[in-house]
Scaffold this active site. Structure first.
Site, PDB file in Angstrom:
ATOM      1  N   ALA A 193     -17.112 -14.779   6.199  1.00 47.69           N
ATOM      2  CA  ALA A 193     -18.552 -14.960   6.355  1.00 47.69           C
ATOM      3  C   ALA A 193     -18.856 -14.884   7.847  1.00 47.69           C
ATOM      4  O   ALA A 193     -17.958 -15.024   8.675  1.00 47.69           O
ATOM      5  CB  ALA A 193     -18.952 -16.321   5.800  1.00 47.69           C
ATOM      6  N   GLY A 250     -14.315 -15.204   3.314  1.00 42.88           N
ATOM      7  CA  GLY A 250     -15.226 -14.540   2.381  1.00 42.88           C
ATOM      8  C   GLY A 250     -14.804 -13.122   2.079  1.00 42.88           C
ATOM      9  O   GLY A 250     -15.086 -12.595   0.991  1.00 42.88           O
ATOM     10  N   GLU A 277     -12.450 -13.365  -0.642  1.00 41.01           N
ATOM     11  CA  GLU A 277     -13.211 -13.765  -1.840  1.00 41.01           C
ATOM     12  C   GLU A 277     -13.927 -12.549  -2.453  1.00 41.01           C
ATOM     13  O   GLU A 277     -13.996 -12.417  -3.682  1.00 41.01           O
ATOM     14  CB  GLU A 277     -14.170 -14.893  -1.484  1.00 41.01           C
ATOM     15  CG  GLU A 277     -13.437 -16.203  -1.161  1.00 41.01           C
ATOM     16  CD  GLU A 277     -14.358 -17.276  -0.639  1.00 41.01           C
ATOM     17  OE1 GLU A 277     -14.460 -18.323  -1.311  1.00 41.01           O
ATOM     18  OE2 GLU A 277     -14.984 -17.071   0.427  1.00 41.01           O
ATOM     19  N   GLU A 305     -10.534 -20.956   5.963  1.00 35.80           N
ATOM     20  CA  GLU A 305     -11.705 -21.832   6.080  1.00 35.80           C
ATOM     21  C   GLU A 305     -11.328 -23.264   6.487  1.00 35.80           C
ATOM     22  O   GLU A 305     -12.058 -23.915   7.231  1.00 35.80           O
ATOM     23  CB  GLU A 305     -12.466 -21.874   4.748  1.00 35.80           C
ATOM     24  CG  GLU A 305     -13.265 -20.618   4.428  1.00 35.80           C
ATOM     25  CD  GLU A 305     -12.455 -19.537   3.745  1.00 35.80           C
ATOM     26  OE1 GLU A 305     -13.052 -18.591   3.217  1.00 35.80           O
ATOM     27  OE2 GLU A 305     -11.198 -19.621   3.766  1.00 35.80           O
TER      28      GLU A 305
HETATM   29  N1  T1G Z   1     -17.965 -14.474  12.107  1.00 36.75           N
HETATM   30  C1  T1G Z   1     -18.574 -14.155  13.271  1.00 36.75           C
HETATM   31  N2  T1G Z   1     -17.917 -13.677  14.383  1.00 36.75           N
HETATM   32  C2  T1G Z   1     -16.607 -13.506  14.267  1.00 36.75           C
HETATM   33  C3  T1G Z   1     -15.897 -13.830  13.083  1.00 36.75           C
HETATM   34  C4  T1G Z   1     -16.640 -14.327  11.963  1.00 36.75           C
HETATM   35  N3  T1G Z   1     -16.045 -14.640  10.817  1.00 36.75           N
HETATM   36  N4  T1G Z   1     -14.590 -13.565  13.304  1.00 36.75           N
HETATM   37  C5  T1G Z   1     -14.505 -13.098  14.573  1.00 36.75           C
HETATM   38  N5  T1G Z   1     -15.685 -13.063  15.150  1.00 36.75           N
HETATM   39  C6  T1G Z   1     -16.001 -12.597  16.512  1.00 36.75           C
HETATM   40  C7  T1G Z   1     -15.344 -13.468  17.588  1.00 36.75           C
HETATM   41  O1  T1G Z   1     -16.142 -14.567  17.904  1.00 36.75           O
HETATM   42  C8  T1G Z   1     -15.215 -12.488  18.750  1.00 36.75           C
HETATM   43  O2  T1G Z   1     -16.469 -12.400  19.374  1.00 36.75           O
HETATM   44  C9  T1G Z   1     -14.948 -11.162  18.046  1.00 36.75           C
HETATM   45  O3  T1G Z   1     -15.390 -11.330  16.686  1.00 36.75           O
HETATM   46  C10 T1G Z   1     -13.501 -10.781  18.019  1.00 36.75           C
HETATM   47  O4  T1G Z   1     -12.765 -11.886  17.515  1.00 36.75           O
HETATM   48  C11 T1G Z   1     -17.755 -18.399   2.335  1.00 36.75           C
HETATM   49  C12 T1G Z   1     -17.334 -19.848   4.663  1.00 36.75           C
HETATM   50  C13 T1G Z   1     -10.463 -11.808  12.569  1.00 36.75           C
HETATM   51  C14 T1G Z   1      -8.233 -12.610  13.137  1.00 36.75           C
HETATM   52  O5  T1G Z   1     -12.138 -17.907   9.842  1.00 36.75           O
HETATM   53  O6  T1G Z   1      -9.595 -15.412  12.802  1.00 36.75           O
HETATM   54  O7  T1G Z   1     -15.577 -16.932   5.208  1.00 36.75           O
HETATM   55  O8  T1G Z   1     -15.835 -13.333  21.555  1.00 36.75           O
HETATM   56  O9  T1G Z   1     -11.513 -12.386  19.623  1.00 36.75           O
HETATM   57  O10 T1G Z   1      -8.103 -11.971  18.185  1.00 36.75           O
HETATM   58  O11 T1G Z   1     -15.540 -18.905   2.141  1.00 36.75           O
HETATM   59  O12 T1G Z   1     -11.401 -13.356  14.878  1.00 36.75           O
HETATM   60  O13 T1G Z   1     -15.911 -10.871  21.232  1.00 36.75           O
HETATM   61  O14 T1G Z   1     -18.038 -12.223  21.203  1.00 36.75           O
HETATM   62  O15 T1G Z   1     -10.906 -13.517  17.440  1.00 36.75           O
HETATM   63  O16 T1G Z   1      -8.524  -9.733  17.114  1.00 36.75           O
HETATM   64  C15 T1G Z   1     -13.472 -17.302   7.562  1.00 36.75           C
HETATM   65  C16 T1G Z   1     -12.185 -15.865  11.860  1.00 36.75           C
HETATM   66  C17 T1G Z   1     -14.892 -17.548   7.915  1.00 36.75           C
HETATM   67  C18 T1G Z   1     -11.718 -15.668  10.478  1.00 36.75           C
HETATM   68  C19 T1G Z   1      -9.582 -11.276  14.789  1.00 36.75           C
HETATM   69  N6  T1G Z   1     -12.903 -16.345   8.487  1.00 36.75           N
HETATM   70  N7  T1G Z   1     -11.772 -14.803  12.767  1.00 36.75           N
HETATM   71  O17 T1G Z   1      -8.915 -11.857  15.848  1.00 36.75           O
HETATM   72  O18 T1G Z   1     -10.446 -11.090  17.777  1.00 36.75           O
HETATM   73  S1  T1G Z   1     -15.569 -18.820   6.896  1.00 36.75           S
HETATM   74  C20 T1G Z   1     -12.276 -16.745   9.574  1.00 36.75           C
HETATM   75  C21 T1G Z   1     -10.486 -14.697  13.184  1.00 36.75           C
HETATM   76  C22 T1G Z   1     -15.800 -18.064   5.381  1.00 36.75           C
HETATM   77  C23 T1G Z   1     -16.416 -18.282   2.993  1.00 36.75           C
HETATM   78  C24 T1G Z   1     -16.267 -18.972   4.296  1.00 36.75           C
HETATM   79  C25 T1G Z   1     -10.209 -13.643  14.210  1.00 36.75           C
HETATM   80  C26 T1G Z   1      -9.641 -12.337  13.621  1.00 36.75           C
HETATM   81  P1  T1G Z   1     -16.566 -12.190  20.919  1.00 36.75           P
HETATM   82  P2  T1G Z   1     -11.367 -12.309  18.153  1.00 36.75           P
HETATM   83  P3  T1G Z   1      -8.910 -11.116  17.295  1.00 36.75           P
END
Ligand code: T1G
Length: 680
Positions: free
Chosen positions: A61, A100, A103, A123
């Site tokens: 998400a 998500g 999912e 999450e």
């Molecule tokens: N939403 C918004 N921005 C995101 C994002 C996300 N999910 N993931 C990454 N970014 C932005 C991050 O802030 C950065 O921005 C840029 O992308 C590059 O990220 C309903 C509720 C995917 C493994 O927890 O683990 O789904 O700093 O520097 O090292 O159940 O990002 O460049 O401006 O980390 O290559 C669940 C979170 C969400 C994954 C890539 N998903 N992301 O790593 O790059 S909750 C996560 C990561 C959800 C549902 C629920 C990592 C990555 P900027 P980065 P990276």
């Protein structure tokens, strides 16, 4: 256009393109919903493929939308529409299919993945649980125990592992993914949909499984709300029909989303990424190439530092003064690698490859071809200056010269060279091959290219780096000194060392100051020749109570190094306090907590005010990755924002007469309190 569609021989291919990680933003959700709805009513469409352009399939998400008014369609609605489609839907997975994103893939009827890609539900690392059906559909596909591991711990698994669990139906080379998914979909037209939500064949589980899992991970989950909620939701999948399970999941998700812990963990998610940005230097600042590193000093720190580079594939020249010390250092490095291999974290080939990159030597001149040289010797300014003035004539012109000092003045060290612009601090934390934090200490003359190079390099060696200005103890140790000073005062005033430690452990830290001192050794910096019973710590050393290593320190230790309160130490402190004129009194937990933590926040405010840290969230990253501050409390400055700067100020003023001579409340903190404004 974030979501594009194309029909190829009856297969509708839906492709999202929302850089950088195809987060499931409102635009993406709407695009997916429109495409799936259209597919439902278009007879020319016999099957559907959901894919994404860019470096990864949906990585979750859009976290930046959290806390804002929800926009329809919600992700659960999109996934329900995908699952309900009466035509086979295949998800084509590459990169990191997370949260998500997985999912969505579980809502799809089949999954084709690229080799080497990853899948996960992280999450819980954001203080949440999968809120779009993951807790109900994943156990139906991979079974209860595998689902518990993935959901309550949040670590991703490889596509290969996912296939072995039945989560992925086909593995292909990344470059063939899209075509393979289309072919897979076409081949499933006759079979039709296979809905994860409808499956029950893998749901049988003994109720004991959940209790045993919670017990086994109690230490890891200590203080956190989300893991327990994850277990409860997966359990519901085994006890309730899908619709009711989804309902409970939503309730648990909403409760966590509005809670303090998730707010803290989401703050840290962005804080960690912000820390990598250096505000006042250009993004395109040229970087130096670092393909060979030199390390001076093969002790605990030098050895750990060396391993970071060897493990990242960078050859290291390791210098020591004596052969015995050099051999000891090299042997420790090999022992650490062998230990990782024994735990299956490394292959023996990888151990040998890393060791082959190491060149131990007694000759400083061997450093003349290194791009970066890191000094990690005894914490004495005289010795460090000798080394840096020698390095000035040995190192090649464009080499970066770094000191691993924990406290000392980097500018003073740089000044003994003709190239202060090439000097900075790289403050690693012990054990340096494990601790993620790296304080990059920016000297007054450190060049932008040197700083930018160090920041990039820190990512390459798996560190979370924070830029700190030059002051005594930089960010972390400077704040720690405030806490330590108060801990020492509190025990003289009547608090027991084990009560002080208990209060911090209950707050969520791994251990308190006296447990930490006993672990590190009370004789660090102690001189047996000059000792004069001037502090409790000196007296303990004089009595050979130098910590765990001597079986006694502030605590008495059994043969398994388990510590117990010591009546002897209690008496010793009372006698010392009496001689020093202290009238001991009972001190409650609240006072202990306030006097240990508020001065840290106050020092953090000074550090921000002086520009030693770029931003408050950097201080939070330092404490979480370097000092074990509980992640679910977001860091000292975030915690101060949650309780309010006014509360901290009032607490400091309440205890003002107890603080050490010269203690001052930060004007910046006063301003924040007056304005009722956050640090972050
Ligand atoms: N939403 C918004 N921005 C995101 C994002 C996300 N999910 N993931 C990454 N970014 C932005 C991050 O802030 C950065 O921005 C840029 O992308 C590059 O990220 C309903 C509720 C995917 C493994 O927890 O683990 O789904 O700093 O520097 O090292 O159940 O990002 O460049 O401006 O980390 O290559 C669940 C979170 C969400 C994954 C890539 N998903 N992301 O790593 O790059 S909750 C996560 C990561 C959800 C549902 C629920 C990592 C990555 P900027 P980065 P990276």
């Amino acid at each position: 256009m974030t979501v594009k569609t194309q029909v190829t021989d009856g297969v509708l291919v839906i492709v999202s393109d929302n850089p950088p990680v195809n987060a499931l933003s409102h635009a993406v959700r709407s695009g997916l919903m429109d495409a799936v709805t259209a597919a439902g009513s278009d007879d020319a469409v016999k099957a559907v493929v959901i894919a994404a352009d860019g470096r990864t399939f949906h990585a979750g998400a859009d976290i930046t939308e959290f806390g804002k008014p929800p926009q329809s369609p919600s992700l659960p609605e999109v996934i329900e529409a995908i699952e309900a489609l009466d035509k086979p839907v295949v998800a084509a997975l590459h990169g990191t299919t997370l949260g998500g994103g997985l999912e969505v893939a579980l809502g799809a009827h089949y999954r084709v993945a690229a080799r080497g890609s990853k899948l996960g539900l992280p999450e819980v690392k954001l203080g949440l649980l999968p809120g779009a059906g993951g807790t109900q559909r994943l156990p139906r596909v991979v079974g209860v125990e595998a689902a518990l591991e993935m959901i309550a711990k949040g670590d991703p698994i490889s596509a290969e592992k996912a296939q072995s669990l039945g989560l992925v139906d086909e593995l292909v080379e990344a470059e063939k993914l899209r075509d393979a998914a289309i072919a897979f979909a076409r081949a499933r037209i006759a079979d039709g949909p296979r809905r994860s939500g409808a499956r029950t064949d893998k749901l049988s589980a003994d109720a004991e499984v959940f209790h045993a899992f919670a017990q086994k991970n109690a230490r890891r989950f200590r203080g956190m709300d989300a893991p327990q909620a994850c277990i409860e939701a997966v359990r519901a999948a085994t006890e309730k029909p899908l619709s009711e399970g989804l309902k409970l999941e939503r309730e648990l998700f909403t409760k966590l989303m509005t809670g303090d812990q998730s707010a803290a963990l989401r703050h840290l998610f962005f804080a960690e990424r912000a820390a990598a940005k250096i505000d006042d230097i250009a993004k395109d600042t040229p970087r130096k190439t670092v393909s060979k590193v030199g390390v001076i000093g093969a002790g605990t720190m030098g050895g750990g530092i060396t391993m970071n580079f060897l493990s990242a594939g960078i050859p290291v020249t390791l210098v020591e003064r004596e052969q015995a010390a050099l051999d000891r250092g090299v042997a420790t490095i090999r022992k650490n690698y062998e230990a990782s291999a024994a735990k299956g974290r490394l292959s023996q080939d990888q151990v040998e490859a890393a060791m082959a990159r190491l060149t131990p030597t007694l000759d400083m001149d061997a450093l003349s071809d290194c791009d970066l040289i890191i000094e990690a010797v005894f914490e004495l300014m005289r010795i460090k200056k000798e080394i840096f003035s020698a390095l000035d004539s040995i190192a090649k012109d464009d080499a970066i010269l770094a000191t691993n000092t924990s406290y000392l003045d980097v500018n003073e060290i740089a000044a003994v060279t003709q190239r202060p612009e090439s000097v900075l601090g790289l403050h690693f934390f012990s054990p340096a091959n494990i601790m993620k934090l790296l304080e990059i200490v920016r000297g007054a003359k450190t060049a932008d290219t040197v700083l930018a190079t160090a920041m990039d390099l820190s990512r390459k060696i798996g560190k979370v780096a924070v830029v700190a200005g030059v002051c005594h103890g930089f960010i972390g140790n400077r704040m720690l000194a405030q806490r330590q000073a108060e801990a020492n005062s509190l025990i003289l005033e009547g608090a027991k060392p084990w009560d002080v430690d208990r209060v911090l452990v209950e707050f969520g830290l791994p251990m308190g100051p006296f447990q930490m001192a006993d672990l590190a050794g009370l004789d660090i910096g102690w001189d047996p020749d000059a000792t004069s019973s001037s502090t409790v710590r000196e007296i303990l050393c004089e009595q050979d109570r130098r910590g765990q290593k001597t079986g006694a320190g502030f605590y008495d230790y059994d043969q398994n190094r388990r510590g117990a309160p010591s009546e002897h130490v209690e008496r010793l402190i009372a006698e010392f306090a009496d001689k020093a004129g202290y009238k001991q009194r009972a001190i409650d937990d609240q006072e202990i907590r306030e006097r240990l933590l508020y001065p840290m926040v106050n020092e953090g405010a000074k550090i921000l005010d002086e520009g030693i840290a770029q931003r408050a969230s950097d201080i939070d990253v330092v404490w979480v990755y370097g000092y074990g501050w509980p992640t679910y409390r977001g860091g000292p400055m975030f915690w101060a924002d949650q309780i309010g700067a006014k509360t901290v100020l009032d607490g400091l003023e309440k205890h003002a007469d107890r603080f050490a001579q010269g203690f001052e409340i930060s004007p910046f903190l006063r301003r924040k309190a007056q304005e009722n404004a956050p640090f972050n």
